[in-house]
Design an enzyme around this catalytic site. Structure first.
Site, short mmCIF file in Angstrom:
data_model
loop_
_atom_site.label_atom_id
_atom_site.label_comp_id
_atom_site.label_asym_id
_atom_site.label_seq_id
_atom_site.Cartn_x
_atom_site.Cartn_y
_atom_site.Cartn_z
NE ARG A 102 -3.86 0.50 1.89
CZ ARG A 102 -5.07 0.44 2.44
NH1 ARG A 102 -5.30 1.04 3.59
NH2 ARG A 102 -6.05 -0.22 1.84
CG HIS A 129 -8.30 0.12 -2.96
ND1 HIS A 129 -7.53 -1.00 -2.72
CD2 HIS A 129 -8.95 0.38 -1.78
CE1 HIS A 129 -7.69 -1.40 -1.47
NE2 HIS A 129 -8.55 -0.58 -0.88
CD GLN A 132 -12.85 -1.98 -1.10
OE1 GLN A 132 -12.09 -1.97 -0.15
NE2 GLN A 132 -14.06 -2.51 -1.02
CG ASP A 224 -13.66 6.15 -0.65
OD1 ASP A 224 -13.60 5.93 0.57
OD2 ASP A 224 -12.64 6.18 -1.37
CB CYS A 264 -14.01 0.98 -0.08
SG CYS A 264 -13.55 2.70 0.20
NE ARG A 292 -10.42 -5.53 -0.01
CZ ARG A 292 -9.65 -4.56 0.50
NH1 ARG A 292 -10.21 -3.57 1.17
NH2 ARG A 292 -8.34 -4.55 0.31
N1 CP Z 1 -11.21 -0.55 2.25
C1 CP Z 1 -9.94 -0.63 2.68
O1 CP Z 1 -8.99 -0.82 1.91
O2 CP Z 1 -9.82 -0.53 4.03
P1 CP Z 1 -8.43 -0.35 4.83
O3 CP Z 1 -7.89 1.01 4.47
O4 CP Z 1 -8.80 -0.47 6.27
O5 CP Z 1 -7.50 -1.43 4.38
N1 NVA Z 2 -10.06 6.61 -1.00
C1 NVA Z 2 -9.66 6.11 0.29
C2 NVA Z 2 -9.88 4.64 0.35
C3 NVA Z 2 -9.48 3.98 1.65
C4 NVA Z 2 -9.67 2.50 1.63
C5 NVA Z 2 -8.20 6.47 0.56
O1 NVA Z 2 -7.38 6.34 -0.35
O2 NVA Z 2 -7.90 6.91 1.67
#
Ligand code: CP
Ligand code: NVA
Length: 307
Positions: A102, A129, A132, A224, A264, A292
């Site tokens: 990430r 993502h 997701q 989101d 998400c 997930r």
């Molecule tokens: N939706 C998602 O990716 O959640 P986290 O940021 O908690 O991993």
């Molecule tokens: N758009 C959000 C998604 C988190 C899972 C972010 O990038 O923070």
């Protein structure tokens, strides 16, 4: 398929096969547990940002399949700071069978994939993502029985999650509508790439400013957070612009009565979604989060067993 970086890289047939594999693995798990298909395999999970779902679901997916996963915190690795990204990729490739990362900058995930000799999975970047969105497609197909011909309306920021959903929608036959404040929608480049990914010629991509128009007749209503990780300094400005895009009872009433409300997570309740909707009859937020786990098992099995 060496890596899982973007849904753009999967053909419609590959995506469909992966969805079928996720269904099979979920059924197997429900019936008492998965076969240890990944016995002896290991996954390094590199995080530059916080996570609950991605971290725990990937780790438990490996555990359920007989493998092993471990977390590497941002302060531990300092990817690109303490050590160059190509070197991190080369070193980890000597120890583990796959890397999930990430990152802030999407280019960092591309660099990891370029220099790693083991599969790399995008666990979220500023651009996309896909893990997701793959799980979201799995959830919609599971609950609606199909994807082709349905309409997904996304309300809010045209961000990483929205972009991956657009690509996933096009690959699987969904119509995609988005409503965002001016300056916060998806780019022309995103739309043009998505147009090339269509499964059927009549699949629509529609960009709106008015959330009510976007949501009219939708089968899935998705939102989101208004401010993503890494954009914290924009929070105050965004809070001025986004309130008309809140997913509340009034907005949900414009979609189909049986529409799925998705997010998400994590949710900023009271901002992009009200408690009433998040906990209401259309909400599938928690089955969505659970999926997930099942969806990512399919990704891991495909990459690690080179299926
Ligand atoms: N939706 C998602 O990716 O959640 P986290 O940021 O908690 O991993
Ligand atoms: N758009 C959000 C998604 C988190 C899972 C972010 O990038 O923070």
């Amino acid at each position: 398929m060496k890596d899982f970086l973007s849904l753009v890289d999967l053909s419609p047939a590959e995506l469909n096969d992966l969805l079928d594999l996720a269904t099979k693995l979920k059924e197997e798990w429900r019936e008492g547990g998965n076969e240890p298909l990944l016995r002896g395999k290991s996954l390094a999970m590199l995080f530059q940002k916080p996570s609950l779902r991605t971290r725990v679901s990937f780790e438990m997916a490996m555990v359920h399949l007989g493998g092993y996963a471990f977390y590497l915190s941002p302060s531990e690795v300092k990817m690109g700071g303490r050590e160059s990204i190509p070197d991190v990729a080369r070193v980890l490739s000597g120890y583990v069978d796959a890397i999930m990362a990430r990152v802030f900058d999407h280019d960092h995930i591309l660099q990891l994939a370029e220099y790693a000799t083991v599969p790399v999975i995008n666990g979220l970047s500023d651009y996309s993502h896909p893990a997701q969105s793959f799980a979201d497609l799995f959830t919609i197909r599971e609950l609606k029985g199909r994807l082709e011909g349905l309409t997904l309306a996304y309300v809010g920021d045209g961000n990483n999650v929205a972009r991956s959903l657009l690509f996933g929608a096009m690959r699987t036959g969904l119509h995609f509508k988005i409503a965002s404040p001016p300056g916060y929608t998806l780019s022309e480049e995103d739309v043009s790439l998505a147009e090339q990914m269509r499964l059927a010629d009549d699949q629509r991509i529609e960009l709106y400013q008015d959330p009510i128009r976007a949501v009219a007749g939708a089968d899935v209503l998705y939102t989101d957070v208004w401010t993503s990780m890494g954009q914290e300094e924009e929070t105050a400005a965004r809070l001025q612009l986004f309130p008309p895009y809140q997913v509340n009872r009034k907005l949900v009433s414009q979609a189909k009565p049986d529409c799925l409300v998705m997010h998400c997570l994590p949710a900023h309740r009271g901002e992009e979604i009200t408690d009433e909707v998040a906990d209401g009859p259309n909400s599938v937020l928690f089955p969505q989060a659970e999926n997930r786990l099942h969806a990512q098992k399919a990704i891991l099995v495909k990459l690690l067993l080179n299926l």
